[in-house]
Design a protein around this motif. Sequence first.
Motif, PDB file in Angstrom:
ATOM      1  N   GLN A  86       0.795  -1.228   0.000  1.00 38.07           N
ATOM      2  CA  GLN A  86       0.000   0.000   0.000  1.00 38.07           C
ATOM      3  C   GLN A  86       0.827   1.278   0.000  1.00 38.07           C
ATOM      4  OE1 GLN A  86      -3.418   0.147   2.608  1.00 38.07           O
ATOM      5  NE2 GLN A  86      -3.489  -2.081   2.790  1.00 38.07           N
ATOM      6  N   VAL A  87       2.059   1.210   0.493  1.00 33.69           N
ATOM      7  CA  VAL A  87       2.903   2.414   0.561  1.00 33.69           C
ATOM      8  C   VAL A  87       4.161   2.255  -0.279  1.00 33.69           C
ATOM      9  CG1 VAL A  87       4.117   4.013   2.092  1.00 33.69           C
ATOM     10  CG2 VAL A  87       2.008   2.903   2.862  1.00 33.69           C
ATOM     11  N   SER A 199      -6.522   9.666 -17.796  1.00 33.43           N
ATOM     12  CA  SER A 199      -7.893   9.890 -17.319  1.00 33.43           C
ATOM     13  C   SER A 199      -7.998   9.827 -15.797  1.00 33.43           C
ATOM     14  CB  SER A 199      -8.833   8.850 -17.931  1.00 33.43           C
ATOM     15  OG  SER A 199      -8.464   7.541 -17.520  1.00 33.43           O
ATOM     16  N   SER A 200      -6.869   9.587 -15.119  1.00 34.10           N
ATOM     17  CA  SER A 200      -6.898   9.445 -13.661  1.00 34.10           C
ATOM     18  C   SER A 200      -5.657  10.083 -13.059  1.00 34.10           C
ATOM     19  CB  SER A 200      -6.967   7.963 -13.273  1.00 34.10           C
ATOM     20  OG  SER A 200      -6.804   7.797 -11.881  1.00 34.10           O
ATOM     21  N   THR A 201      -5.806  10.596 -11.842  1.00 29.07           N
ATOM     22  CA  THR A 201      -4.660  11.173 -11.137  1.00 29.07           C
ATOM     23  C   THR A 201      -3.935  10.137 -10.296  1.00 29.07           C
ATOM     24  OG1 THR A 201      -6.091  11.803  -9.279  1.00 29.07           O
ATOM     25  CG2 THR A 201      -5.758  13.444 -11.024  1.00 29.07           C
ATOM     26  N   LEU A 202      -4.454   8.906 -10.255  1.00 25.77           N
ATOM     27  CA  LEU A 202      -3.833   7.857  -9.449  1.00 25.77           C
ATOM     28  C   LEU A 202      -2.635   7.271 -10.176  1.00 25.77           C
ATOM     29  CD1 LEU A 202      -7.021   5.999  -8.138  1.00 25.77           C
ATOM     30  CD2 LEU A 202      -5.662   7.735  -6.963  1.00 25.77           C
ATOM     31  N   ILE A 203      -1.535   7.122  -9.473  1.00 23.90           N
ATOM     32  CA  ILE A 203      -0.314   6.566 -10.063  1.00 23.90           C
ATOM     33  C   ILE A 203       0.131   5.326  -9.305  1.00 23.90           C
ATOM     34  CG2 ILE A 203       2.065   7.051 -10.753  1.00 23.90           C
ATOM     35  CD1 ILE A 203       1.410  10.025 -10.594  1.00 23.90           C
ATOM     36  N   PHE A 204       0.095   5.409  -7.970  1.00 21.75           N
ATOM     37  CA  PHE A 204       0.682   4.356  -7.138  1.00 21.75           C
ATOM     38  C   PHE A 204       0.108   2.981  -7.457  1.00 21.75           C
ATOM     39  CE2 PHE A 204       0.892   1.755  -3.296  1.00 21.75           C
ATOM     40  CZ  PHE A 204       2.247   1.833  -3.005  1.00 21.75           C
ATOM     41  N   LEU A 424      14.660   0.879  -6.986  1.00 22.20           N
ATOM     42  CA  LEU A 424      13.804   1.572  -7.951  1.00 22.20           C
ATOM     43  C   LEU A 424      12.348   1.549  -7.508  1.00 22.20           C
ATOM     44  CD1 LEU A 424      15.311   0.378 -11.359  1.00 22.20           C
ATOM     45  CD2 LEU A 424      15.173   2.736 -10.559  1.00 22.20           C
ATOM     46  N   ASN A 425      11.902   0.401  -7.034  1.00 20.36           N
ATOM     47  CA  ASN A 425      10.509   0.281  -6.606  1.00 20.36           C
ATOM     48  C   ASN A 425      10.207   1.224  -5.443  1.00 20.36           C
ATOM     49  OD1 ASN A 425       7.938  -1.353  -6.927  1.00 20.36           O
ATOM     50  ND2 ASN A 425       8.349  -1.667  -4.758  1.00 20.36           N
ATOM     51  N   ASP A 426      11.136   1.309  -4.477  1.00 23.89           N
ATOM     52  CA  ASP A 426      10.945   2.215  -3.337  1.00 23.89           C
ATOM     53  C   ASP A 426      10.882   3.668  -3.795  1.00 23.89           C
ATOM     54  OD1 ASP A 426      10.940   0.077  -1.648  1.00 23.89           O
ATOM     55  OD2 ASP A 426      12.960   0.384  -0.861  1.00 23.89           O
ATOM     56  N   SER A 427      11.824   4.062  -4.655  1.00 22.42           N
ATOM     57  CA  SER A 427      11.895   5.460  -5.096  1.00 22.42           C
ATOM     58  C   SER A 427      10.688   5.843  -5.944  1.00 22.42           C
ATOM     59  CB  SER A 427      13.191   5.690  -5.889  1.00 22.42           C
ATOM     60  OG  SER A 427      14.323   5.450  -5.084  1.00 22.42           O
ATOM     61  N   ILE A 428      10.262   4.950  -6.830  1.00 28.38           N
ATOM     62  CA  ILE A 428       9.088   5.227  -7.667  1.00 28.38           C
ATOM     63  C   ILE A 428       7.832   5.309  -6.804  1.00 28.38           C
ATOM     64  CG2 ILE A 428       7.608   4.272  -9.490  1.00 28.38           C
ATOM     65  CD1 ILE A 428      10.179   3.124 -10.757  1.00 28.38           C
ATOM     66  N   SER A 429       7.753   4.469  -5.772  1.00 30.69           N
ATOM     67  CA  SER A 429       6.599   4.512  -4.861  1.00 30.69           C
ATOM     68  C   SER A 429       6.533   5.847  -4.131  1.00 30.69           C
ATOM     69  CB  SER A 429       6.689   3.365  -3.847  1.00 30.69           C
ATOM     70  OG  SER A 429       6.641   2.113  -4.488  1.00 30.69           O
ATOM     71  N   GLU A 436       0.708  12.199  -6.313  1.00 28.31           N
ATOM     72  CA  GLU A 436      -0.736  11.984  -6.141  1.00 28.31           C
ATOM     73  C   GLU A 436      -1.325  12.939  -5.111  1.00 28.31           C
ATOM     74  OE1 GLU A 436      -2.126   8.106  -5.196  1.00 28.31           O
ATOM     75  OE2 GLU A 436      -1.284   7.182  -6.986  1.00 28.31           O
ATOM     76  N   ASN A 437      -0.653  13.062  -3.968  1.00 26.00           N
ATOM     77  CA  ASN A 437      -1.247  13.781  -2.836  1.00 26.00           C
ATOM     78  C   ASN A 437      -0.653  15.162  -2.599  1.00 26.00           C
ATOM     79  OD1 ASN A 437      -2.921  11.438  -1.645  1.00 26.00           O
ATOM     80  ND2 ASN A 437      -0.916  10.545  -1.976  1.00 26.00           N
ATOM     81  N   LYS A 438       0.533  15.390  -3.176  1.00 28.93           N
ATOM     82  CA  LYS A 438       1.164  16.716  -3.194  1.00 28.93           C
ATOM     83  C   LYS A 438       1.608  17.225  -1.821  1.00 28.93           C
ATOM     84  CE  LYS A 438      -1.406  18.084  -7.318  1.00 28.93           C
ATOM     85  NZ  LYS A 438      -1.968  16.747  -7.515  1.00 28.93           N
ATOM     86  N   LYS A 439       1.292  16.502  -0.752  1.00 34.72           N
ATOM     87  CA  LYS A 439       1.673  16.954   0.587  1.00 34.72           C
ATOM     88  C   LYS A 439       2.849  16.131   1.095  1.00 34.72           C
ATOM     89  CE  LYS A 439      -2.863  18.749   1.953  1.00 34.72           C
ATOM     90  NZ  LYS A 439      -3.964  18.677   2.941  1.00 34.72           N
TER      91      LYS A 439
END
Length: 573
Positions: A86-87, A199-204, A424-429, A436-439
Amino acid sequence: MTHLNFIPVYSIFKILSTSLGPKGLDKVIVNIEESTLFTQNENYNQNFDINDLIITNDGATIMKNLPIKHPLGIILKQLSNSIDVQVGDGTTSGVILACKLLEESEKLLIKNYHPNLIIKSYQIAYDQCKKILNLNCIELNIPSIFIYNEKEFNNAENNDIKILKQIISTSLSSKILSNYIEQFTKFCFQAVSYIQDPSSTLIFNNIQNNIKYNKILGNNIASTKLIRGIIIKLRLDNINIMELNNSSFNSNNSVNNNFKTMLINFDIGFIDENTLKLIKYNNLNFNKIEMIENEKKQLEIKQATDFISNLKNQNKEDEPIIIFSSKRISLSCLKLFKDNNIKIIYNLSDEEILNIQKVTFSPIVINTITSTIHSSYFGTCKINQTIEKQSEFYLEILNDQSNVCTFLLKAPSVFIIEEIQRSLNDSISILSLIIENKKIISGGGSNELQLSSGLEKFIKSNEFNQLVVDESKQDIFKIMNCIKSFARALQIIPILLINNAGFDSLVLFEHLKIIHKEQISKDYNYTSINLNSGKISNMLELGVIESLKGKETILKMIIDTVSMIIKIDQMIK
């Protein structure tokens, strides 16, 4: 009141504690049951299987491969997996914090604090932590649809892009890719841009399905590359066909013109009895085997000829065609495709076909060869054939509109390749969660210090008094102690980070506590220890940054896991 034995929890804590942070140590995990590493055989080195050995300091990998059988350990293993899914990052710190919180909970249980009261107190602490994190977070001005721009990336005039670059550079600098930061930071930005659905702002959520990894042992790390599309390894039979059948393919890695693509899931050139009856060839003489074989061969050729004719009729632009098939193609039909300059790759796995479909946007044709071909059956792609080590042939299937990308990882060791993939997986996550959340919030243990200091102030505030106004004095006292325990558990993260970097945590941590307690200015909320120099520094300036949503998610999962465990009073076998 009885409670569980937490010794397995402390064992996991001891294993993970020295692996926390950029200066954390590696673990060697060996599958003793299957490995020959510890055999008495003098020639064990000849029998040793490299797959039995794992070298890593990644918390998710350590937890996944630990031979845990105790129920509490299994629960923590599930927590680790949930954080990883999830993270994507923060698994080590998450499990360590859960272990420390269980240790504090055990002390409370020994004092006869009721589990429900402890859980209620932890929930109050979590709610307050969310408020503190949101109060101290910084919101970036990043577009919802993130598009990689080479010029913007190199010049980084946008301050928010600078921050994102610094975040990824800092993440990679603590890993095996520290000497290739610029190259792999660029890869991370490109990958996030590629996998995002416009069409979506979701990336993760797209990371697991849309980022692929091909691994080649040999060469150096700098040879790793990223393509927008997928890479498939050609088998020997397909290599020969590609060389015979495609004069435009070459080994100099040049990308060719667009190809029309078709994906099929049926045999070409293999006729069964049902097909013979369907097409009604009355001149077949079943009493003569030789005649049957000749007739079947002619029928195979006729089917392939009709199929090729239909393809050409729909290919009015006369573009080159390549067919990807999960089934067989007979040799006689392969020659027909070659003569008509149609490229074909066959006997592909179902997974390869599905991945190609994501790139080419071609539907998978599953009906028989005699069916009419429509223009909607075609997709498009670019093709590039590469040769690795003079013996392994790979086909790059490219499409600038695809949401799938593939890393071709190269390194001199299997362990290095696996570590590159995890890095790479950690950094891309991290990057995808922030976009996605900008905060964002400061990392490096500074936010745990913020929360610990904030909780200690909270239990002395009017807000807390109003929250527990209906509770008895005895319960209020207990709730305060539970929240103090939560605050103490949070402090383990900066302490371990300092210890693992080789500095004296006793002096440095106390200094940090004073800074966060006094809060001379808001900037002091972002301070922690620079693990390279041992000096107190602003984590935001160093680029040691976490996603606000990721932190909130991890804390919530920790609270839920700890709450479930401390409510167990008996284990029945």
